[in-house]
Design a protein around this motif. Structure first.
Motif, PDB file in Angstrom:
ATOM      1  N   THR B  94       0.842  -1.206   0.000  1.00  0.00           N
ATOM      2  CA  THR B  94       0.000   0.000   0.000  1.00  0.00           C
ATOM      3  C   THR B  94       0.873   1.250   0.000  1.00  0.00           C
ATOM      4  O   THR B  94       0.599   2.212  -0.732  1.00  0.00           O
ATOM      5  N   ASP B  95       1.953   1.228   0.790  1.00  0.00           N
ATOM      6  CA  ASP B  95       2.858   2.378   0.867  1.00  0.00           C
ATOM      7  C   ASP B  95       3.463   2.683  -0.508  1.00  0.00           C
ATOM      8  O   ASP B  95       3.522   3.848  -0.918  1.00  0.00           O
ATOM      9  N   ILE B  97       2.255   1.844  -3.496  1.00  0.00           N
ATOM     10  CA  ILE B  97       1.199   2.332  -4.394  1.00  0.00           C
ATOM     11  C   ILE B  97       0.885   3.800  -4.092  1.00  0.00           C
ATOM     12  O   ILE B  97       0.792   4.640  -5.006  1.00  0.00           O
ATOM     13  N   LEU B  98       0.750   4.148  -2.813  1.00  0.00           N
ATOM     14  CA  LEU B  98       0.429   5.537  -2.441  1.00  0.00           C
ATOM     15  C   LEU B  98       1.548   6.481  -2.874  1.00  0.00           C
ATOM     16  O   LEU B  98       1.290   7.593  -3.345  1.00  0.00           O
ATOM     17  N   LEU B 101       1.232   6.903  -6.612  1.00  0.00           N
ATOM     18  CA  LEU B 101       0.089   7.753  -6.945  1.00  0.00           C
ATOM     19  C   LEU B 101       0.419   9.226  -6.708  1.00  0.00           C
ATOM     20  O   LEU B 101      -0.060  10.098  -7.437  1.00  0.00           O
ATOM     21  N   ALA B 102       1.235   9.492  -5.692  1.00  0.00           N
ATOM     22  CA  ALA B 102       1.591  10.890  -5.390  1.00  0.00           C
ATOM     23  C   ALA B 102       2.612  11.437  -6.383  1.00  0.00           C
ATOM     24  O   ALA B 102       2.652  12.645  -6.631  1.00  0.00           O
ATOM     25  N   PRO B 105       1.045   8.938 -11.083  1.00  0.00           N
ATOM     26  CA  PRO B 105      -0.056   7.986 -10.900  1.00  0.00           C
ATOM     27  C   PRO B 105      -0.214   6.967 -12.028  1.00  0.00           C
ATOM     28  O   PRO B 105      -0.629   5.846 -11.770  1.00  0.00           O
ATOM     29  N   THR B 106       0.118   7.340 -13.254  1.00  0.00           N
ATOM     30  CA  THR B 106      -0.086   6.371 -14.338  1.00  0.00           C
ATOM     31  C   THR B 106       0.964   5.259 -14.302  1.00  0.00           C
ATOM     32  O   THR B 106       0.892   4.317 -15.072  1.00  0.00           O
ATOM     33  N   VAL B 108       1.409   3.254 -11.728  1.00  0.00           N
ATOM     34  CA  VAL B 108       1.034   2.219 -10.749  1.00  0.00           C
ATOM     35  C   VAL B 108       1.194   0.834 -11.382  1.00  0.00           C
ATOM     36  O   VAL B 108       0.800   0.609 -12.523  1.00  0.00           O
ATOM     37  N   SER B 109       1.801  -0.070 -10.619  1.00  0.00           N
ATOM     38  CA  SER B 109       2.040  -1.422 -11.127  1.00  0.00           C
ATOM     39  C   SER B 109       0.752  -2.231 -11.084  1.00  0.00           C
ATOM     40  O   SER B 109       0.098  -2.316 -10.038  1.00  0.00           O
ATOM     41  N   PRO B 110       0.370  -2.851 -12.213  1.00  0.00           N
ATOM     42  CA  PRO B 110      -0.853  -3.664 -12.204  1.00  0.00           C
ATOM     43  C   PRO B 110      -0.758  -4.842 -11.228  1.00  0.00           C
ATOM     44  O   PRO B 110      -1.759  -5.216 -10.610  1.00  0.00           O
ATOM     45  N   PHE B 113      -1.343  -3.478  -7.779  1.00  0.00           N
ATOM     46  CA  PHE B 113      -2.766  -3.170  -7.603  1.00  0.00           C
ATOM     47  C   PHE B 113      -3.558  -4.459  -7.347  1.00  0.00           C
ATOM     48  O   PHE B 113      -4.401  -4.515  -6.448  1.00  0.00           O
ATOM     49  N   THR B 114      -3.263  -5.493  -8.122  1.00  0.00           N
ATOM     50  CA  THR B 114      -3.963  -6.778  -7.934  1.00  0.00           C
ATOM     51  C   THR B 114      -3.725  -7.309  -6.525  1.00  0.00           C
ATOM     52  O   THR B 114      -4.639  -7.816  -5.877  1.00  0.00           O
ATOM     53  N   GLY B 174       6.743   2.757   5.615  1.00  0.00           N
ATOM     54  CA  GLY B 174       6.495   4.117   5.138  1.00  0.00           C
ATOM     55  C   GLY B 174       5.732   4.981   6.123  1.00  0.00           C
ATOM     56  O   GLY B 174       5.634   4.692   7.315  1.00  0.00           O
TER      57      GLY B 174
END
Lengths: 393, 268
Positions: B94-95, B97-98, B101-102, B105-106, B108-110, B113-114, B174
């Protein structure tokens, strides 16, 4: 072994289709599409897609701990006498006998995203350190504080089946004698995580999503809060009923469905077994229908095989895919369809997938309905099938 | 209404830093001279997973599956449900991904995310076990163990199927650690069965009561840093009682005004 039915004493929803049962009923009758061009862009330029955004949320702060998700939930509590019914349950049964089951996939992660856009030396900014902003159970804690619920509070997070499965767990709390009333909540707000995450998986349509259309190209993300107050049948004999919640696992892949829909079929059979009814005893099916090429193809073939002739439609073309809220939102839409005698249409579908064309309802039709099923499938191969019945006249 | 819910504990699993399984933990418990291992991270094996999936799955998922595998033992997993509970999920994922995104954002690893769905561990479990049995994923805050145990008992009775109760939280990561501190990995698992079996270790009798719970710390004082540091380690005192074949009463909170009271009685 059959499940004991439970009563759904009150229910409501807030989504891109509007606030409360009246707005959602009108939308079902008219085939309204709630999607709009993506104008949710907390991180800069909006992704070129369509979204199901709840109108006016920006100007309607939530009490006590203001987040986008709490705004949706607070607004839902104000609709259709939900908070009054809940207050009565708390007063008559005692606060400790009223439970909460919240289904969500992302909770308040929109707040974590805001915090990460302005970290202070690698730490959360001082105004965004409340733990309820950053862990999945935060909204349930907030909801208990808002409503006075003091019984068991559970957060169920199984991606897009979460708030459908929440109905199953709520029913077990009631029939197990643990609680006398259970608030089921399904809630997910728009956030960057899911928009950019599904975008990374190439699962987002650049046009408004078209579930079961031959030209479909992915989903549109939406947001919603849907609430239902459940109790034992003797406490609300005139209310509609949850007959069963069938559940299963795909045991196949984290993000792709089983090619023959084996897991979904297991959930359907579990639901039918649990209520002691046959497929032919149901006269409407709310499909999961996200608009994804693969998921809709598998679901269409499975439904044609196992539920032939039952009229079916998908609502995500109207609301967007509201993820963890979808199970509860679609339960509310299905209850409205049962109550008002409407077979909802499939907004966004113009040339139906051949496998399901014979039974897919494209435009809404008036028709008395007695019992309905609703499918919800999630990442991780988590499947749920709700069996619902109209109130007995 | 004080409905009694009964279950037998027929399997146990545990994975923690320096103590990779139940037997290592039991040996450590008997040796009063040994200190608590100081590491943050456990080394989960998760032998049931296919090699490709084991390579792909993050440590937090292998941690949960390792504890589940131990508790299942030689039983057929197709006839066992799972209730998974984690306060914070995979915070390290989660850390990242966040952070992405900051920044961009484009990007982000699929795959990330999965893996970010809270039910990734039960999803991997159903694949590893080849089981269509229902699974659930709960997050009930730092004090969520009682809620997870109650859910497992309800699922067990509703489906007349044994349930794996798996509590797992991985070490924090994080800036999220400011709001969700968790200084080490811990996973604990109990296999709960509705009827007596040869491998039965303890009989559990649970009731839901109004009131405030009195948290029960582990008897072994050396375990307190784990118990207070990791939400999933709320399972430790019960695991400890089962291993020691000791009768003990517990309470855990379920909500602001409700508690789960449990009598644990050893079975010989």
């Amino acid at each position: 072994m059959t499940d004991t039915p439970v009563a759904i004493a009150a229910y409501t929803a807030v989504s891109a289709l509007g606030d409360g049962c009246a707005a959602h009923t009108t939308a079902l009758r008219t085939g309204q599409r709630g999607l709009r061009r993506n104008d949710y862009a907390p991180a800069g330029v909006p992704l070129p897609c369509w979204i199901g955004r709840a109108a006016g949320i920006e100007d309607d702060p939530a009490p006590s701990l203001d987040t986008r998700l709490h705004r949706l939930l607070a607004r839902a509590l104000r609709q259709d006498g939900l908070s009054d019914a809940l207050a009565r349950a708390v007063r008559d049964r005692g606060a400790a006998r009223v439970a909460l089951v919240l289904g969500t996939s992302t909770a308040n992660i929109e707040s974590s995203e805001r915090a990460y856009r302005r970290l202070e030396h690698g730490h959360l900014p001082a105004d965004l350190r409340d733990p309820r902003l950053h862990h999945l159970h935060g909204p349930a804690e907030w909801l208990c504080a808002q409503t006075g619920i003091a019984g068991p509070a559970l957060t169920l997070s199984t991606a897009c089946s979460a708030s459908a499965k929440a109905f199953g767990l709520a029913a077990r709390l009631l029939t197990g004698g643990i609680a006398d009333a259970v608030l089921v909540a399904g809630a997910d707000s728009l956030c960057a995580s899911t928009l950019y995450g599904f975008n990374a998986l190439e699962l987002v349509d650049s046009l408004p999503c078209r579930p079961f259309d031959q030209a479909r190209a992915g989903l549109s993300i939406g947001e919603a809060a849907a609430l239902a107050l459940l109790c034992r049948v003797e406490h609300a004999p005139q209310a509609p009923r949850l007959l069963a919640c069938g559940e299963s696992s795909d045991a196949h892949h984290l993000s792709a469905p089983h090619p023959e829909g084996a897991g979904a079929a297991h959930a359907l059979h579990a639901a039918l077994r649990a209520c002691g009814l046959r497929a032919a005893d149901f006269d409407y099916l709310n499909l999961h229908g996200t608009g994804s090429r693969q998921n809709d193809a598998v679901e269409a073939a499975m439904v044609a095989r196992l539920l032939p002739g039952i009229r079916a439609s998908a609502s995500k073309g109207a609301t967007g895919h509201t993820l963890g809220a979808a199970g509860a939102l679609e339960a509310v839409l299905t209850l409205l369809a049962l109550h008002h005698g409407i077979v909802p249409g499939s907004v966004g579908c113009h040339a139906p997938e051949p496998a399901i064309a014979a039974q897919l309802v494209v435009d809404p039709q008036p028709q008395p309905l007695r019992r309905a099923l609703s499918f919800s499938f999630g990442f991780g191969g988590s499947n749920a099938c709700l069996a619902l019945a109209r109130a007995e006249p | 209404m004080n409905t009694h819910l009964q279950a037998r504990v027929v399997g146990l699993g545990l994975c923690a830093p320096g103590l990779p399984d139940r037997d290592a933990f039991a040996t450590w418990l008997r040796d009063n001279g040994r200190a608590l291992p100081p590491e943050r991270e456990a080394q989960p094996i998760a032998a049931r997973m296919a090699p490709a999936e084991r390579r792909r799955a993050p440590r937090s998922i292998r941690l949960a599956l390792e504890a589940a595998t131990q508790a299942l033992g030689a039983r057929d997993p197709a006839r066992v449900g799972m209730v998974y509970c984690s306060a914070y999920g995979d915070m390290s994922n989660t850390d990242i991904i966040l952070d992405t995104l900051a920044q961009a954002p484009t990007a982000v690893s699929p795959t990330r995310f999965t893996h970010s769905v809270h039910n990734a561990a039960p999803g991997y479990w159903s694949m590893a076990a080849g089981s269509h049995a229902p699974t659930s994923a709960l997050a009930c805050g730092r004090e969520g163990f009682g809620s997870a145990l109650l859910t497992a008992l309800l699922e067990m009775h509703a489906r007349a199927l044994p349930q794996l109760l798996v509590c797992c939280d991985a070490a924090d990561a994080g800036a999220l650690a400011d709001a969700a501190p968790c200084p080490l990995d811990f996973a604990g698992a109990l296999l709960l069965a509705p009827v007596a079996e040869s491998s039965c270790m303890a009989l559990l009798r649970a009731r839901v009561l109004p009131g405030a719970a009195m948290p029960t710390p582990p008897r072994d004082m050396r375990l307190h840093p784990w118990w207070s540091g990791n939400p999933a380690a709320a399972a430790l005192p019960l695991i400890e009682a089962c291993l020691a074949a000791r009768a003990q009463d517990f309470t855990w909170p379920l909500g602001s005004g409700t508690l789960l009271a449990l009598d644990c009685e050893p079975v010989r």
